[in-house]
Design an enzyme around this catalytic site. Structure first.
Site, PDB file in Angstrom:
ATOM      1  N   ASN A  52       0.802  -1.218   0.000  1.00  0.00           N
ATOM      2  CA  ASN A  52       0.000   0.000   0.000  1.00  0.00           C
ATOM      3  C   ASN A  52       0.839   1.275   0.000  1.00  0.00           C
ATOM      4  O   ASN A  52       0.375   2.320  -0.442  1.00  0.00           O
ATOM      5  CB  ASN A  52      -0.934  -0.007   1.214  1.00  0.00           C
ATOM      6  CG  ASN A  52      -0.221  -0.354   2.493  1.00  0.00           C
ATOM      7  OD1 ASN A  52       0.303  -1.455   2.649  1.00  0.00           O
ATOM      8  ND2 ASN A  52      -0.171   0.587   3.412  1.00  0.00           N
TER       9      ASN A  52
ATOM     10  N   CYS B 194       6.587  12.780  11.182  1.00  0.00           N
ATOM     11  CA  CYS B 194       7.456  13.247  12.260  1.00  0.00           C
ATOM     12  C   CYS B 194       6.652  13.472  13.524  1.00  0.00           C
ATOM     13  O   CYS B 194       7.070  14.145  14.437  1.00  0.00           O
ATOM     14  CB  CYS B 194       8.202  14.508  11.870  1.00  0.00           C
ATOM     15  SG  CYS B 194       7.181  15.970  11.884  1.00  0.00           S
TER      16      CYS B 194
HETATM   17  C1  LIG Z   1      -6.386  -0.472   3.717  1.00  0.00           C
HETATM   18  C2  LIG Z   1      -5.608  -1.728   3.872  1.00  0.00           C
HETATM   19  C3  LIG Z   1      -5.932  -2.672   4.856  1.00  0.00           C
HETATM   20  C4  LIG Z   1      -7.029  -2.435   5.863  1.00  0.00           C
HETATM   21  O1  LIG Z   1      -8.314  -2.488   5.295  1.00  0.00           O
HETATM   22  P1  LIG Z   1      -9.532  -1.800   6.093  1.00  0.00           P
HETATM   23  O2  LIG Z   1     -10.739  -2.220   5.325  1.00  0.00           O
HETATM   24  O3  LIG Z   1      -9.287  -0.322   6.022  1.00  0.00           O
HETATM   25  O4  LIG Z   1      -9.511  -2.328   7.469  1.00  0.00           O
HETATM   26  C5  LIG Z   1      -5.186  -3.824   4.928  1.00  0.00           C
HETATM   27  N1  LIG Z   1      -4.179  -4.043   4.078  1.00  0.00           N
HETATM   28  C6  LIG Z   1      -3.838  -3.178   3.117  1.00  0.00           C
HETATM   29  C7  LIG Z   1      -2.721  -3.498   2.191  1.00  0.00           C
HETATM   30  C8  LIG Z   1      -4.532  -1.979   2.978  1.00  0.00           C
HETATM   31  O5  LIG Z   1      -4.176  -1.115   2.044  1.00  0.00           O
END
Ligand SMILES: *Cc1c(COP(=O)(O)O)cnc(C)c1O
Length: 390
Positions: free
Chosen positions: A154, A328
């Site tokens: 992500n 930060c």
């Molecule tokens: C956003 C995200 C999650 C968490 O998902 P939610 O539905 O916000 O709890 C888990 N893993 C990755 C890679 C994400 O980008």
């Protein structure tokens, strides 16, 4: 610099609910509000809608409907996969293999298990954020009960070689979980081709509502129950279903998968234009993540001599919503665990910027960013205590 536009470039954090999705959800709040477990027409209508989405999600990832379990989002799906496998296999073993760059939804359940006596190997990544499959091979022992490596990161957008990793796990008889939250709608996700025994997804990352997701559990995989209570989700995740949310996820995954071939090509071209434009116009800048094996919508760059949160504040004042991996807020000035694991040079570590594109972005948005970002970085460098002032 006055506020001129509103440019949302944080689609890895969340995406807007598409109008078609909101429209599909609406009747399930007040007209078709029945409890799917009840025994009358109104309830059957809700039950039918939920099961239709199960079919649709299953079809989107190459699974059978009985292998799809609805959850309250990606975090819950990851928690269930990891803690559920750990609980169900305690007598078999106590060792989990994952990577250093997982989302906190994977890392923190692993830490919680460590406190209960499980052992976890956090595999290192190369400078591009890739897990080398050979490392997985080396890490697996006869006590290993789970391998969990995300499909795509992500933060830096790096796509992992999950099929190769899954094959190694399978050859050693170890179930493989993948957090595919960022992958749905970005590239084809197929549990067979990926070799996944468990796979997590989240609706709000692909145009659906927040607070709903799913866990794929391959038939025969030993996983404990996540929530005790009623018989929902075949007794494994009790609680009255989030019917409007599930309906929204169904519509969103249908659109995301249908649009993917065209959309991903446009996104990747736009991503590359942004990356080239930034690297060409701003000196002392580097790309984070893999140059080619990356999510089509992910741009992550590090600027020397500046601080990530200052960039965000100035961009926000210009109407641009973005993200940084170098917060930060903690006194330590530590960059994110992902950037740290990629071995980002310390002189770049504080000034990272993540821009994640979505289908509503336009070529003008990109031109606007490429116009203002060099000015923003230039100004920050002028006043920077990190050096580089001119
Ligand atoms: C956003 C995200 C999650 C968490 O998902 P939610 O539905 O916000 O709890 C888990 N893993 C990755 C890679 C994400 O980008």
């Amino acid at each position: 610099m006055e506020r001129r536009r509103s440019v949302y470039l944080d689609h890895a954090a969340t995406t807007p609910v598409r109008p078609e999705v909101a429209r599909a959800m609406l009747p399930y709040f007040s007209e078709r509000f029945g409890n799917p477990s009840s025994l009358y027409a109104l309830a059957r209508e809700a039950k039918g809608a939920v099961e239709e989405v199960r079919d649709r999600v299953a079809a989107a990832i190459g699974a059978s409907p009985e292998e799809v379990f609805f959850t309250a989002g990606g975090t819950e799906a990851d928690n269930w996969a990891i803690k559920g496998v750990a609980a169900a296999n305690r007598r078999k073993g106590d060792h989990i293999v994952t990577s250093a760059i997982e989302h906190h939804a994977v890392l923190h359940p692993c830490r919680a298990l460590e406190k209960q006596g499980y052992r976890v190997t956090y595999l290192p990544v190369d400078e591009f954020g890739r897990v080398e499959p050979e490392r997985v091979e080396e890490a697996i022992t006869d006590k290993t009960i789970l391998v969990s490596v995300m499909a795509a990161n992500n933060e830096v957008g790096t796509i992992q070689p999950v099929a190769a990793i899954a094959k190694i796990a399978r050859d050693r008889g170890v179930p493989f979980h993948t957090d595919a939250v960022q992958a749905i709608g970005a590239f084809p996700v197929d549990v067979e081709r990926m070799g996944a025994d468990l796979l997590a997804l989240s609706a709000h990352k692909f145009g659906g509502p927040k607070g709903v997701g799913a866990l794929y559990i391959r038939r025969g995989t030993r996983v404990g129950t996540f929530m005790d209570g009623g018989a929902q989700e075949r007794g494994r995740r009790a609680g009255t279903e989030n019917v409007p949310g599930i309906v929204g996820m169904g519509k969103a995954i249908e659109i995301a998968v249908a649009e993917m071939p065209q959309k991903s090509v446009w996104l990747a071209a736009t991503r590359d234009k942004l990356i080239r434009g930034i690297l060409d116009s701003i000196p002392d800048t580097r790309l984070n993540g893999h140059p080619t094996e990356r999510l089509p919508n992910n741009v992550n760059v590090a600027f020397r001599y500046v601080e990530g949160e200052s960039i965000l504040l100035m961009l926000d004042a210009l109407g641009i919503a973005a993200s940084t991996g170098s917060a930060c807020t903690s006194a330590s000035l530590e960059p994110s665990h992902v950037l740290t694991a990629c071995g980002l040079p310390p002189e770049h570590a504080h000034g990272s910027l993540r821009l994640t594109l979505g289908s509503r972005n336009t070529g003008e948005d990109v031109d606007y960013v490429l116009e203002v970002l060099p000015q923003v970085i230039g100004r920050l460098r002028e006043i920077s205590p990190l050096g580089g002032g001119m």
